[in-house]
Write a protein that holds these residues in place. Sequence first.
Motif, PDB file in Angstrom:
ATOM      1  N   TYR B 113     -25.463 -10.221  62.552  1.00 44.54           N
ATOM      2  CA  TYR B 113     -25.929  -9.003  63.212  1.00 44.54           C
ATOM      3  C   TYR B 113     -26.652  -9.321  64.510  1.00 44.54           C
ATOM      4  O   TYR B 113     -26.517  -8.627  65.505  1.00 44.54           O
ATOM      5  N   PHE B 114     -27.414 -10.421  64.482  1.00 36.70           N
ATOM      6  CA  PHE B 114     -28.242 -10.735  65.638  1.00 36.70           C
ATOM      7  C   PHE B 114     -27.433 -11.273  66.802  1.00 36.70           C
ATOM      8  O   PHE B 114     -27.804 -11.098  67.946  1.00 36.70           O
ATOM      9  N   ASP B 115     -26.320 -11.969  66.503  1.00 38.46           N
ATOM     10  CA  ASP B 115     -25.562 -12.600  67.583  1.00 38.46           C
ATOM     11  C   ASP B 115     -24.906 -11.570  68.471  1.00 38.46           C
ATOM     12  O   ASP B 115     -24.921 -11.663  69.689  1.00 38.46           O
ATOM     13  N   ALA B 116     -24.338 -10.526  67.820  1.00 37.08           N
ATOM     14  CA  ALA B 116     -23.462  -9.640  68.568  1.00 37.08           C
ATOM     15  C   ALA B 116     -24.236  -8.676  69.447  1.00 37.08           C
ATOM     16  O   ALA B 116     -23.811  -8.339  70.542  1.00 37.08           O
ATOM     17  N   ARG B 117     -25.418  -8.272  68.982  1.00 27.68           N
ATOM     18  CA  ARG B 117     -26.010  -7.100  69.586  1.00 27.68           C
ATOM     19  C   ARG B 117     -26.856  -7.401  70.810  1.00 27.68           C
ATOM     20  O   ARG B 117     -27.014  -6.568  71.694  1.00 27.68           O
ATOM     21  N   PHE B 118     -27.424  -8.602  70.867  1.00 26.52           N
ATOM     22  CA  PHE B 118     -28.406  -8.852  71.907  1.00 26.52           C
ATOM     23  C   PHE B 118     -27.818  -9.562  73.111  1.00 26.52           C
ATOM     24  O   PHE B 118     -26.821 -10.271  72.991  1.00 26.52           O
ATOM     25  N   PRO B 119     -28.396  -9.334  74.283  1.00 27.05           N
ATOM     26  CA  PRO B 119     -27.893  -9.988  75.494  1.00 27.05           C
ATOM     27  C   PRO B 119     -28.074 -11.496  75.392  1.00 27.05           C
ATOM     28  O   PRO B 119     -28.848 -11.976  74.573  1.00 27.05           O
ATOM     29  N   TYR B 140     -38.180  -0.500  76.741  1.00 25.78           N
ATOM     30  CA  TYR B 140     -38.431   0.824  77.319  1.00 25.78           C
ATOM     31  C   TYR B 140     -37.163   1.620  77.574  1.00 25.78           C
ATOM     32  O   TYR B 140     -37.222   2.715  78.108  1.00 25.78           O
ATOM     33  N   THR B 141     -35.987   1.055  77.231  1.00 21.74           N
ATOM     34  CA  THR B 141     -34.764   1.849  77.372  1.00 21.74           C
ATOM     35  C   THR B 141     -34.102   2.037  76.012  1.00 21.74           C
ATOM     36  O   THR B 141     -34.199   3.103  75.414  1.00 21.74           O
ATOM     37  N   ASP B 142     -33.490   0.966  75.469  1.00 23.49           N
ATOM     38  CA  ASP B 142     -32.739   1.102  74.223  1.00 23.49           C
ATOM     39  C   ASP B 142     -33.641   1.385  73.031  1.00 23.49           C
ATOM     40  O   ASP B 142     -33.274   2.118  72.125  1.00 23.49           O
ATOM     41  N   PHE B 143     -34.818   0.746  73.023  1.00 18.64           N
ATOM     42  CA  PHE B 143     -35.647   0.821  71.823  1.00 18.64           C
ATOM     43  C   PHE B 143     -36.904   1.635  72.055  1.00 18.64           C
ATOM     44  O   PHE B 143     -37.946   1.352  71.489  1.00 18.64           O
TER      45      PHE B 143
END
Lengths: 352, 199
Positions: B113-119, B140-143
Amino acid sequence: MFEFLRIYVFTPLAGALVPPAVEMNVVYTLDILAKIVVILVPLVLSVAYLSLAERKIIGWMQVRRGPNRVTFFGIPWLRGWGQPIADVFKLIFKEIIVPSGADKRLFIIAPILSLAPSIAAWAVIPFDDGMALADINAGLLYILALTSLAVYGIIIAGWASNSKYAFLGAMRSVAQIVAYEIAMGFALVGVLVAAGSLNLGDIVRAQSGSVLHWFWIPLLPLFGVYFISGVAETNRAPFDVAEGESEIVAGFHVEYGGMGFSLFFLAEYANMILISALASILFWGGWLSPLQGIPVLGESSLIWLLAKTSFFLFLFLWFRATFPRYRYDQIMRLGWKVFLPITIVWIGGGGK
Amino acid sequence: MIVQAIFYFFAAVLVLSAALVITVRNPVHAALFLVLAFFSSAAIWLLLEAEFLAIALVLVYVGAVMVLFLFVVMMLDINLAPLREGFARYLPLGIAVALLMAVAMGLVVASGYFDARFPPRAGEAGPAASNTLELGHAMYTDFLYPFEIAGAILLVAIIAAIALTMRKPRTLKTPRPEKQIVARREERVRLVKMEAEKR
């Protein structure tokens, strides 16, 4: 100068001594070591002479002469200038006494723990445009983290000494440092909001211009909070209840003598210089010149940073000669109920 | 190679100090080993080029939380012998909880889960990329909503803590500066004239 050292000293040295696979690493390490020496030696010398300056300046303010016996290489008009060197020799050759019932290992580690962060913080200080040992992105955070570590030397010293006076002094000092660290941190948040960066070099570059562009004008209350919190953080007068000699003899370092004591002393003075340097970098334009537009004096250079730092150091000494000691509950009140609201209001009002 | 050596050094310090936290006899020493454990994990995060998280760990946990913790532990006079009596009795339960935690952690890490989602990490984005900036943008944008909800919960917790300690009426004799500064000379000083005693 570092260029010269790298090409003519470090590279041949590394080439002669280590295999070529790690040669670049060794050259790089030697380069950093040379820079550390260039920062550290003047720092330790200025600590020594700051102690002389303190005694002399407070002496003059109280209409006496201060140290005037030990001459420097026998030169008659430098009376008193040999005093720090004589003090250093005295402190080095004194016996180190570990009190019975003390936690021996922690007792010896404590002075080292209090000195190390205050020296390590100098790694990110920019002395001139681009002239920093480590020009890192999160410079201001690094400074905050390291200054918050200095508490450990004090608290461990107080506990390991197995003495009630030392323990009480440590408790007072730690509560005070933790309280003022918060106000100080919030004051720095104001600076980074105004500059839009955590890098100390970028913060100075964001102030470029004449005196009127420096952050002391838009952030004047934060500057006041920062500098007074800095005085409280370093446990200097008028906030020096940690070593209130009338009640608890000398606070957390009662049981220390010789080199242990002098390490605490070095840490206190190195912290004072650090706070002054930071005040001039964050609020007074760092290496920028106040005399913009004038041919020679208008150029920004290291000398301006040193001059501003010396001025703030003078303020530290002036405070000590002038103000009576705060009462402890009023110190806490000032930190939590006065400074903290001021900083929060100013950040809320000053955000872009 | 050098980075690996540094990693193994800090990892060894971390594991050793974490083990000492629970085995050492003196509670103050245990707290100090916990500080060492935090510090070495911050160093490992620095190796991963997560400088913001590493410095925040030192600033928050080492600089503030552990200081207060140490403060309390030093004031207590704990005798550890009675605390150790139940060691064998609680050991099976402890091992069960530890295994459960290890399984949960393994499942989270293995899920991908962690690999795919984060820049990509800051190091891969180039040396000039600022970790702090990336985190700020994400927060301050996505979260934004999770971040603000967490902030509100923390604020409630702070106010609740204050409310819990201030429940009793104020009976302490603490000096009140606002009363002290309005005091006038006439209220405090009484001049008494009297005759000198005769010898």
